[in-house]
Design a protein around this motif. Structure first.
Motif, PDB file in Angstrom:
ATOM      1  N   ARG A 234      21.515  -0.738 -35.284  1.00 26.56           N
ATOM      2  CA  ARG A 234      22.883  -0.648 -34.767  1.00 26.56           C
ATOM      3  C   ARG A 234      23.021  -1.432 -33.471  1.00 26.56           C
ATOM      4  NH1 ARG A 234      25.392   4.408 -33.696  1.00 26.56           N
ATOM      5  NH2 ARG A 234      27.179   3.062 -33.483  1.00 26.56           N
ATOM      6  N   PRO A 235      22.982  -2.743 -33.541  1.00 26.63           N
ATOM      7  CA  PRO A 235      23.068  -3.535 -32.302  1.00 26.63           C
ATOM      8  C   PRO A 235      24.367  -3.305 -31.539  1.00 26.63           C
ATOM      9  CG  PRO A 235      23.048  -4.966 -34.240  1.00 26.63           C
ATOM     10  CD  PRO A 235      22.817  -3.567 -34.720  1.00 26.63           C
ATOM     11  N   ASP A 236      25.441  -2.963 -32.245  1.00 22.32           N
ATOM     12  CA  ASP A 236      26.720  -2.713 -31.577  1.00 22.32           C
ATOM     13  C   ASP A 236      26.616  -1.546 -30.598  1.00 22.32           C
ATOM     14  OD1 ASP A 236      26.373  -1.211 -34.038  1.00 22.32           O
ATOM     15  OD2 ASP A 236      28.371  -0.385 -33.679  1.00 22.32           O
TER      16      ASP A 236
ATOM     17  N   ALA B 149      16.956   2.320 -26.940  1.00 21.76           N
ATOM     18  CA  ALA B 149      17.980   1.275 -26.994  1.00 21.76           C
ATOM     19  C   ALA B 149      17.428   0.014 -27.654  1.00 21.76           C
ATOM     20  CB  ALA B 149      18.495   0.957 -25.592  1.00 21.76           C
ATOM     21  N   VAL B 150      16.210  -0.348 -27.311  1.00 27.39           N
ATOM     22  CA  VAL B 150      15.586  -1.524 -27.934  1.00 27.39           C
ATOM     23  C   VAL B 150      15.317  -1.240 -29.408  1.00 27.39           C
ATOM     24  CG1 VAL B 150      13.511  -2.959 -27.956  1.00 27.39           C
ATOM     25  CG2 VAL B 150      14.622  -2.414 -25.791  1.00 27.39           C
TER      26      VAL B 150
ATOM     27  N   LEU C 106      22.000  -2.343 -23.120  1.00 22.05           N
ATOM     28  CA  LEU C 106      21.006  -3.352 -22.744  1.00 22.05           C
ATOM     29  C   LEU C 106      21.532  -4.308 -21.681  1.00 22.05           C
ATOM     30  CD1 LEU C 106      19.369  -4.072 -26.206  1.00 22.05           C
ATOM     31  CD2 LEU C 106      18.387  -2.823 -24.278  1.00 22.05           C
ATOM     32  N   ILE C 107      22.822  -4.627 -21.726  1.00 20.04           N
ATOM     33  CA  ILE C 107      23.416  -5.479 -20.684  1.00 20.04           C
ATOM     34  C   ILE C 107      23.371  -4.754 -19.339  1.00 20.04           C
ATOM     35  CG2 ILE C 107      25.588  -6.494 -19.883  1.00 20.04           C
ATOM     36  CD1 ILE C 107      26.135  -7.136 -22.896  1.00 20.04           C
TER      37      ILE C 107
ATOM     38  N   ALA D 145      23.789  -0.640 -29.034  1.00 16.36           N
ATOM     39  CA  ALA D 145      22.782  -0.884 -28.006  1.00 16.36           C
ATOM     40  C   ALA D 145      23.152  -1.987 -27.018  1.00 16.36           C
ATOM     41  CB  ALA D 145      21.448  -1.219 -28.662  1.00 16.36           C
ATOM     42  N   TRP D 146      23.959  -2.960 -27.422  1.00 18.58           N
ATOM     43  CA  TRP D 146      24.250  -4.097 -26.542  1.00 18.58           C
ATOM     44  C   TRP D 146      24.822  -3.704 -25.190  1.00 18.58           C
ATOM     45  CZ3 TRP D 146      21.884  -8.322 -26.212  1.00 18.58           C
ATOM     46  CH2 TRP D 146      21.412  -8.973 -27.336  1.00 18.58           C
ATOM     47  N   PRO D 147      25.840  -2.837 -25.131  1.00 17.41           N
ATOM     48  CA  PRO D 147      26.369  -2.475 -23.809  1.00 17.41           C
ATOM     49  C   PRO D 147      25.303  -1.859 -22.900  1.00 17.41           C
ATOM     50  CG  PRO D 147      27.868  -1.758 -25.526  1.00 17.41           C
ATOM     51  CD  PRO D 147      26.629  -2.235 -26.207  1.00 17.41           C
TER      52      PRO D 147
ATOM     53  N   MET E 182      18.311  -1.569 -31.759  1.00 23.53           N
ATOM     54  CA  MET E 182      18.830  -2.940 -31.918  1.00 23.53           C
ATOM     55  C   MET E 182      18.648  -3.414 -33.359  1.00 23.53           C
ATOM     56  SD  MET E 182      20.310  -4.334 -29.363  1.00 23.53           S
ATOM     57  CE  MET E 182      20.260  -6.049 -29.816  1.00 23.53           C
TER      58      MET E 182
END
Length: 145
Positions: free
Chosen positions: A113-115, A106-107, A121-122, A117-119, A110
Motif C-alpha cells: 500500500r504505497p499510498d 512504513a517501509v 516516509l516523506i 506509506a508515502w506521506p 510500501m
C-alpha cells in the motif's frame, strides 16, 4: 556478498514479522494506543515477545568477541539523556500516535500500500534531514571499535 545476503534475509524476516504481528496495520496500532477508548491490547504481546527475544539475543551475541560479519561491535559510547534525545523521542511518539506507523512498518507496507506509506516516509525523510542539520554528530563519534 555475505553481508548483502544477510541484510536481505534479515530485512525479509523483520518485514514478515511486522506483517504477522499487525504492526503494518495503522488501525491496529492506533487501537493499541487508544487506552481511553476501545483499547486493543494485542500488540502488548508483540512488544513482550520483542523484549524477551532481545534479552536472550543480546546475552548470546555478546558472548562472542565480534559479530559474524564485522571486526568489532559498534556500541554507542554515550548514555546522556539530553534535549536532542528527548525531542527526538517525543517527535517519534507523536508521529506514531498520529499515523499509527513507525519507520519499519512504513517501509514494509510500501510493497502493498504505497499510498498509505508515502506521506509518512516523506515526513520521516524531512525529520532525518532536519536532525542532520541540528546534530552534527558523526557515526564515528556514536560508536567505538
Amino acid at each position: 556478498m555475505k553481508t548483502l545476503l544477510t541484510s536481505l534475509v534479515s530485512g525479509l524476516l523483520f518485514g514478515f514479522g511486522l506483517v504477522i504481528s499487525g504492526m503494518t496495520n495503522p488501525a491496529k496500532v492506533l487501537g493499541f494506543l487508544d487506552v481511553g477508548g476501545v483499547w486493543d491490547p494485542s500488540l502488548a504481546f508483540v512488544m513482550g515477545g520483542g523484549v524477551i527475544t532481545t534479552l536472550i539475543g543480546y546475552r548470546l551475541v555478546f558472548r562472542r568477541a565480534a559479530p559474524f560479519l564485522a571486526d568489532h561491535f559498534a556500541i554507542p559510547q554515550t548514555s546522556a539523556i539530553d534535549a536532542r534525545l528527548i525531542l527526538g523521542a517525543a517527535l517519534f511518539g507523536i508521529g506514531w500516535g498520529l499515523v499509527g506507523l513507525c519507520p519499519g512498518p512504513a517501509v514494509t507496507i510500501m510493497a502493498v500500500r504505497p499510498d498509505a506509506a508515502w506521506p509518512f516516509l516523506i515526513a520521516l525523510l524531512a525529520g532525518l534531514l532536519s536532525g542532520g542539520l541540528f546534530g552534527q554528530e558523526t557515526a564515528k563519534e556514536r560508536s567505538t571499535p
